[in-house]
Design a protein around this motif. Sequence first.
Motif, PDB file in Angstrom:
ATOM      1  N   ARG A 102      13.284 -11.728   7.154  1.00 21.27           N
ATOM      2  CA  ARG A 102      13.113 -10.550   7.679  1.00 21.27           C
ATOM      3  C   ARG A 102      13.939  -9.166   7.517  1.00 21.27           C
ATOM      4  O   ARG A 102      15.385  -9.753   7.033  1.00 21.27           O
ATOM      5  CB  ARG A 102      12.738 -10.411   8.983  1.00 21.27           C
ATOM      6  N   VAL A 108       7.135  -5.181   8.985  1.00 23.95           N
ATOM      7  CA  VAL A 108       7.403  -4.938   7.781  1.00 23.95           C
ATOM      8  C   VAL A 108       7.555  -3.236   8.450  1.00 23.95           C
ATOM      9  O   VAL A 108       7.020  -2.694   8.504  1.00 23.95           O
ATOM     10  CB  VAL A 108       5.708  -5.150   7.328  1.00 23.95           C
ATOM     11  N   ARG A 162       7.082  -0.214   7.039  1.00 26.18           N
ATOM     12  CA  ARG A 162       5.952   1.300   6.058  1.00 26.18           C
ATOM     13  C   ARG A 162       6.347   2.071   5.643  1.00 26.18           C
ATOM     14  O   ARG A 162       7.178   2.662   6.466  1.00 26.18           O
ATOM     15  CB  ARG A 162       4.703   0.576   6.347  1.00 26.18           C
ATOM     16  N   VAL A 200       4.737  -0.813   1.558  1.00 22.48           N
ATOM     17  CA  VAL A 200       5.573  -1.809   1.926  1.00 22.48           C
ATOM     18  C   VAL A 200       6.486  -1.117   1.558  1.00 22.48           C
ATOM     19  O   VAL A 200       6.145  -1.073   0.008  1.00 22.48           O
ATOM     20  CB  VAL A 200       5.360  -2.639   2.200  1.00 22.48           C
ATOM     21  N   ASP A 242      10.506  -5.284   1.041  1.00 19.97           N
ATOM     22  CA  ASP A 242       8.930  -6.564   1.453  1.00 19.97           C
ATOM     23  C   ASP A 242      10.531  -7.625   0.431  1.00 19.97           C
ATOM     24  O   ASP A 242       9.855  -7.807  -0.610  1.00 19.97           O
ATOM     25  CB  ASP A 242       8.235  -6.565   0.482  1.00 19.97           C
ATOM     26  N   LYS A 287       5.860 -15.865   3.811  1.00 20.84           N
ATOM     27  CA  LYS A 287       6.126 -14.618   4.897  1.00 20.84           C
ATOM     28  C   LYS A 287       5.637 -15.497   6.858  1.00 20.84           C
ATOM     29  O   LYS A 287       5.818 -16.640   6.525  1.00 20.84           O
ATOM     30  CB  LYS A 287       4.868 -14.537   5.057  1.00 20.84           C
TER      31      LYS A 287
END
Length: 606
Positions: free
Chosen positions: A27, A331, A333, A339, A342, A347
């Motif tokens: 993350r 996520v 954005r 994105v 990333d 995931k």
Amino acid sequence: MTSGESSVGKDEAADVPVWEQRFRAPRVSLPEWAEEAPERALFVSNATGTYELYAWDRGTGVQRQVTDRANGTTDGVLTPDGRHVWWFSDTDGDEFGVWMRQPFEGGADVVAVAGLAASYPAGLALGADGTVVVGRSTDDDGSTVHVVRGGVGEPVEIYRHRESAGVGDLSHDSSLLAVEHTEHGDAMHSSLRVLRVSDGGVVAELDDTKGGTEELGLAVLGFSPVDGDTRLLVGHQRRGRWEPMIWDPVAGTETELAIDLPGDVSADWYPDGSALVVGHSFEARGELWRYEIDSAELVRIETPAGSVSGATARPDGSVEYLWSSAAEPPVVRSTAGGVVLDPPGAKAPRSVPVETVWVDGPGGRVHALVQRPEGAGDGPYPTVFEVHGGPTWHDSDAFASGPAAWVDHGFAVVRVNYRGSTGYGREWTDALKHRVGLIELEDIGAVREWAVSSGLADPERLVLSGGSWGGFLTLLGIGTQPQAWTLGVAAVPVADYVTAYEDEMEALKALDRTLFGGTPQEVPERYAASSPITYVDDVRVPVYISAGMNDPRCPIQQVENYVDRLAARGAVHEVYRYEAGHGSLVVEERIKQVRLEIDFVKRHLG
């Protein structure tokens, strides 16, 4: 993170339970970028299995791990020119330490401000001209603010008070400093003071606690990002909720903003100072808007349904934001499309969406979020009431690996935004004074009754669980509502409030004095009524407790006092102690804690 390796490889993922995959999946936080060097950014990631700081050159794409400590690092900031990363160095999560500095490209760490002893952090502001402002909090000194003007010379103290205070923001030209303080003795409602950096003189005060019967708070949202512009964006509660206004402490003007949205509203500047990115939180979900200051035009920024955990406007006018929902992992954005950042690796598996429930409680309608296990029929289910910490926080439609793990194991999960939670107006947040814990449990109890009567929850398999303030409410709940719950699972809790007060960090003592109306010596009956150890002999259910040995917020000795009382009467309980502070930043340690909790519940529920 240059290698891009996850803590779980592709071949291993199939053998790892889905709930563990959510914790291990890499993350990233919303990247912070340097004001004078927008292509240089800083973010937090768990890519190595521990949450650490990473520098990112957006022009070249190179990412570099900045910190590498056994118990992780999340507190860091870039200098405005992007040349250095500042990060806070404590000892194994005790939150007591000093600021360190490292070159953006890498190199040795050095103490960032020589001459300042270790303390609890109380804000940091860095100016484009090198000016440094450090907020500190200690048991001996209370709150102090120190300045190194232009980044040259020794730190100079320009603020001191026994009550809690902290650095708000530094103006773009480093001439003005905004400080949030609670000199009036109410740690829940701050006032603002703007000082001249040159000599520490007072420029202006903004205090909404004076002249009325209501207690109103203020918050620094940030100075204008334009040189020579003395406008300060401020959060206020004058209409019963958090919303922004613009205060110019030099001109002495206050400008109301025409933002007619329900719920709490926050804001941040666009880089040219002409508009604001507005964050709107209402009924556990969030969205973004653009507000034009001159025309007062409010335009929706399209984001998916769920929660926006942070947003920042870039120099090109695009907005980057961190989004998630209970079902979909987070996520980063951009309104420019796609994105932004990333992380490599597996995931996080999705979870189930939340349902919204409103229940009539003794203090008004209570908002709760419910998740049901997939494929488990219509219920009743074994149910976990996962109580949030804070108390000034609220559960939202955001991705959370802990509740998702319970759902994976066949439990329904109920999260209650009890009185004391943010997001439902000032009156709701301020409702817990003098009956601390007991008020929250009234609301949780009302939702419990709904959960049982509606057929959602099996009354013989009800788990009360939570961490921090949620852990406190868990221990208080199984003592004051012994027939209502089947098990108690408390993480880093307040268990013995008087001992906790004596041992906790000074800023939390100030909050306790506000909540209880005094110290344990001044209002002993209130602390006794709200302390879980008062009711420990009434506990009739098995109890699981986890605690950090270095926790400055819910210190270990008061937990040991409670555990000793359980043991003395032969109560069924288990305790897990770990070498960290108020929780852990190590992924495997967090997984271990959840695994122990799930194992305890399954063994005792049958």
